[in-house]
Write a protein that holds these residues in place. Structure first.
Motif, PDB file in Angstrom:
ATOM      1  N   ASP A  33      20.009  31.404  56.422  1.00 16.02           N
ATOM      2  CA  ASP A  33      19.863  32.039  55.181  1.00 16.02           C
ATOM      3  C   ASP A  33      20.991  31.883  54.221  1.00 16.02           C
ATOM      4  OD1 ASP A  33      18.028  34.851  56.688  1.00 16.02           O
ATOM      5  OD2 ASP A  33      17.281  32.910  56.145  1.00 16.02           O
ATOM      6  N   GLU A  34      22.027  31.965  54.794  1.00 14.92           N
ATOM      7  CA  GLU A  34      23.273  31.819  54.006  1.00 14.92           C
ATOM      8  C   GLU A  34      23.444  30.437  53.485  1.00 14.92           C
ATOM      9  OE1 GLU A  34      25.933  35.131  56.036  1.00 14.92           O
ATOM     10  OE2 GLU A  34      26.478  33.183  56.315  1.00 14.92           O
ATOM     11  N   ILE A  35      23.208  29.346  54.281  1.00 17.06           N
ATOM     12  CA  ILE A  35      23.167  27.971  54.044  1.00 17.06           C
ATOM     13  C   ILE A  35      21.959  27.583  52.931  1.00 17.06           C
ATOM     14  CG2 ILE A  35      22.893  25.686  54.848  1.00 17.06           C
ATOM     15  CD1 ILE A  35      23.896  26.551  57.509  1.00 17.06           C
ATOM     16  N   GLY A  36      20.894  28.131  53.011  1.00 15.22           N
ATOM     17  CA  GLY A  36      20.188  27.932  52.072  1.00 15.22           C
ATOM     18  C   GLY A  36      19.029  26.670  52.653  1.00 15.22           C
ATOM     19  N   THR A  37      18.110  26.266  51.721  1.00 18.58           N
ATOM     20  CA  THR A  37      17.106  25.297  52.290  1.00 18.58           C
ATOM     21  C   THR A  37      17.182  23.770  51.563  1.00 18.58           C
ATOM     22  OG1 THR A  37      15.838  25.957  50.491  1.00 18.58           O
ATOM     23  CG2 THR A  37      15.496  27.223  52.372  1.00 18.58           C
ATOM     24  N   ALA A  38      18.213  23.569  51.004  1.00 13.34           N
ATOM     25  CA  ALA A  38      18.794  22.450  50.695  1.00 13.34           C
ATOM     26  C   ALA A  38      19.945  21.802  50.950  1.00 13.34           C
ATOM     27  CB  ALA A  38      18.685  22.259  48.887  1.00 13.34           C
ATOM     28  N   GLY A  39      20.226  20.418  50.930  1.00 10.97           N
ATOM     29  CA  GLY A  39      21.337  20.066  51.493  1.00 10.97           C
ATOM     30  C   GLY A  39      21.455  19.596  52.923  1.00 10.97           C
ATOM     31  N   THR A  40      22.441  18.633  53.006  1.00 11.97           N
ATOM     32  CA  THR A  40      22.984  18.277  54.276  1.00 11.97           C
ATOM     33  C   THR A  40      23.152  19.201  55.412  1.00 11.97           C
ATOM     34  OG1 THR A  40      23.722  15.970  53.461  1.00 11.97           O
ATOM     35  CG2 THR A  40      24.278  16.634  55.625  1.00 11.97           C
ATOM     36  N   ALA A  41      23.730  20.370  54.825  1.00 11.30           N
ATOM     37  CA  ALA A  41      24.454  21.310  55.972  1.00 11.30           C
ATOM     38  C   ALA A  41      23.033  22.098  56.455  1.00 11.30           C
ATOM     39  CB  ALA A  41      25.065  22.323  55.237  1.00 11.30           C
ATOM     40  N   SER A  42      22.044  22.341  55.650  1.00 11.47           N
ATOM     41  CA  SER A  42      20.910  22.837  56.214  1.00 11.47           C
ATOM     42  C   SER A  42      20.119  22.023  57.061  1.00 11.47           C
ATOM     43  CB  SER A  42      19.697  23.262  54.769  1.00 11.47           C
ATOM     44  OG  SER A  42      18.611  23.588  55.696  1.00 11.47           O
ATOM     45  N   GLY A  43      20.012  20.597  56.814  1.00 13.55           N
ATOM     46  CA  GLY A  43      19.501  19.718  57.732  1.00 13.55           C
ATOM     47  C   GLY A  43      20.032  19.632  58.999  1.00 13.55           C
ATOM     48  N   ASP A  44      21.535  19.693  58.928  1.00 13.58           N
ATOM     49  CA  ASP A  44      22.359  19.622  60.225  1.00 13.58           C
ATOM     50  C   ASP A  44      22.129  20.881  61.049  1.00 13.58           C
ATOM     51  OD1 ASP A  44      23.372  17.098  59.446  1.00 13.58           O
ATOM     52  OD2 ASP A  44      25.077  17.872  58.813  1.00 13.58           O
ATOM     53  N   ALA A  45      22.126  22.086  60.358  1.00 14.92           N
ATOM     54  CA  ALA A  45      22.057  23.326  61.243  1.00 14.92           C
ATOM     55  C   ALA A  45      20.360  23.163  61.795  1.00 14.92           C
ATOM     56  CB  ALA A  45      21.849  24.479  60.113  1.00 14.92           C
ATOM     57  N   TRP A  46      19.318  22.818  60.897  1.00 21.44           N
ATOM     58  CA  TRP A  46      18.167  22.664  61.615  1.00 21.44           C
ATOM     59  C   TRP A  46      17.894  21.818  62.939  1.00 21.44           C
ATOM     60  CZ3 TRP A  46      14.196  25.983  61.557  1.00 21.44           C
ATOM     61  CH2 TRP A  46      14.073  27.000  60.403  1.00 21.44           C
ATOM     62  N   LEU A  47      18.771  20.682  62.560  1.00 20.27           N
ATOM     63  CA  LEU A  47      18.671  19.736  63.729  1.00 20.27           C
ATOM     64  C   LEU A  47      19.323  20.452  65.155  1.00 20.27           C
ATOM     65  CD1 LEU A  47      18.292  16.900  64.864  1.00 20.27           C
ATOM     66  CD2 LEU A  47      20.395  16.202  63.975  1.00 20.27           C
TER      67      LEU A  47
END
Length: 295
Positions: free
Chosen positions: A13-27
Motif C-alpha cells: 500500500d505504501e509503495i503504490g500500484t505504479a512503478g518498478t518497485a511495485s512490480g518487484d514487490a509483487w514478483l
C-alpha cells in the motif's frame, strides 16, 4: 504467516500500484506463494491462484518496461513448468513482447514455450517456436530442437541441429542467454547429440558426444554425481540399443546411486537402464541354453 502477509500488504500500500518497485514487490510475493505451494501440496488451488494473481500484478506493474515484463512472464512460465502446468505456462510465454530477449536464467520466453509444447506432446509446434532471428542459436534452443526432432523420428535433422551448435558462428561466441553460462546445459546437449547418433547407429559420433559431456562436467568445478549418473545411463543405453555389447553396458551401470544424491528423475532413468540390462542378460542366457548365438 498471517502477520507476515499483513506487513507485506501494508508495504505494498505504501509503495503504490505504479512503478518498478511495485512490480518487484509483487514478483517477490508471487515467488513466495509459488515456493509455498511447491513445498506443500502442488495441487493446492488457493496458493496456485494467489501465485498466478501476484505474477499478473507484477507483469502489469512492469507494463512500461518490456524487459522487466518479459522477465516476469518467463519467471511465471518456469514455475508453471515445474508444477506440470505447461498449458498455463504457454499463456505466460506469449505475454512476452520480445520472446527472444535473454532475461531469465531458465532461458528465453520462446525456449520456455517450446518446453511447454514438448511437455504437451507437440514437438512440431515446439520446432516452429524455435526459429530465432539470424544464426544466434543458444545451447538451450539447440537441445530443445534436438529433442523435438527425435520425438518426430527425425534423427538426421537432430544431428544437424547438434552440428549447428558447433558451427564457426557459434564458436565465435555468439551464444546468448544466462542459461548458456551453465556447463550443465552443454552436458545435456551433448547427451542429446549422443542419442541422435545412437538412432543413426554412429558409435564414433556418440563417443565424441560422451567425451564432450565428460569435459563439460569438469567445468562444474567438481564431479557432479547427477550428471555422472546421466552420462553413465546414456552410455549404457547406447551399448544396449546400438551395439548390443551387454558387458560394456554392465560396466557403465556398475555404480550405485541414491535418489537424494542424483534426483528422482535421474535415479529412475538409471534404474530403468539397469532393468533393461537385466532383461537383455536374461535373454542372452536363455539363448545360450538353447545353443543359439545372441545377435
Amino acid at each position: 504467516h498471517a502477520v507476515g502477509r499483513k506487513l507485506f500488504a501494508r508495504a505494498l500500500d505504501e509503495i503504490g500500484t505504479a512503478g518498478t518497485a511495485s512490480g518487484d514487490a509483487w514478483l517477490i510475493r508471487a515467488r513466495a506463494y509459488a515456493n509455498r505451494q511447491h513445498e506443500g501440496d502442488p495441487t493446492s488451488s488457493q496458493d496456485f491462484s494467489a501465485a498466478v494473481d501476484a505474477f499478473a500484478h507484477a507483469f502489469g506493474a512492469h507494463a512500461g518496461n518490456p524487459g522487466a515484463a518479459t522477465y516476469v512472464a518467463a519467471d511465471a512460465a518456469q514455475w508453471l513448468l515445474t508444477i506440470d502446468r505447461p498449458d498455463v505456462a504457454i499463456e505466460w510465454c506469449e505475454r512476452a513482447r520480445d520472446e527472444w530477449r535473454a532475461v531469465h536464467p531458465a532461458g528465453t520466453a520462446a525456449e520456455l514455450k517450446a518446453r511447454a509444447l514438448l511437455a504437451l506432446g507437440r514437438p512440431a509446434s515446439a520446432l516452429a517456436v524455435l526459429a530465432p532471428p539470424g544464426d544466434n542459436v543458444t545451447i538451450s534452443a539447440c537441445s530443445l530442437a534436438i529433442t523435438a526432432n527425435l520425438a518426430l523420428l527425425r534423427p538426421i535433422q537432430a544431428v544437424r541441429e547438434y552440428q549447428a551448435l558447433n558451427s564457426p558462428a557459434q564458436a565465435a561466441g555468439k551464444h546468448s542467454g544466462l542459461a548458456d553460462e551453465l556447463p550443465g546445459r552443454r552436458v545435456e546437449c551433448e547427451l542429446l547429440g549422443a542419442e541422435a547418433a545412437r538412432e543413426l547407429l554412429d558409435p564414433n559420433a556418440a563417443e565424441a558426444c560422451f567425451g564432450q559431456a565428460q569435459q563439460c562436467m569438469l567445468l562444474l568445478g567438481q564431479a557432479d554425481v547427477e550428471f555422472q549418473a546421466r552420462i553413465s545411463t546414456a552410455q549404457a543405453l547406447f551399448e544396449l540399443r546400438a551395439t548390443g555389447d551387454i558387458q560394456q553396458a554392465r560396466a557403465y551401470l556398475r555404480d550405485e546411486f541414491e535418489p537424494d544424491s542424483v534426483g528422482e528423475r535421474t535415479w529412475t532413468e538409471y534404474q530403468l537402464a539397469c532393468a533393461e540390462l537385466a532383461d537383455r542378460r536374461g535373454h542372452a542366457e536363455q539363448l545360450a541354453v538353447l545353443g543359439v548365438e545372441p545377435p
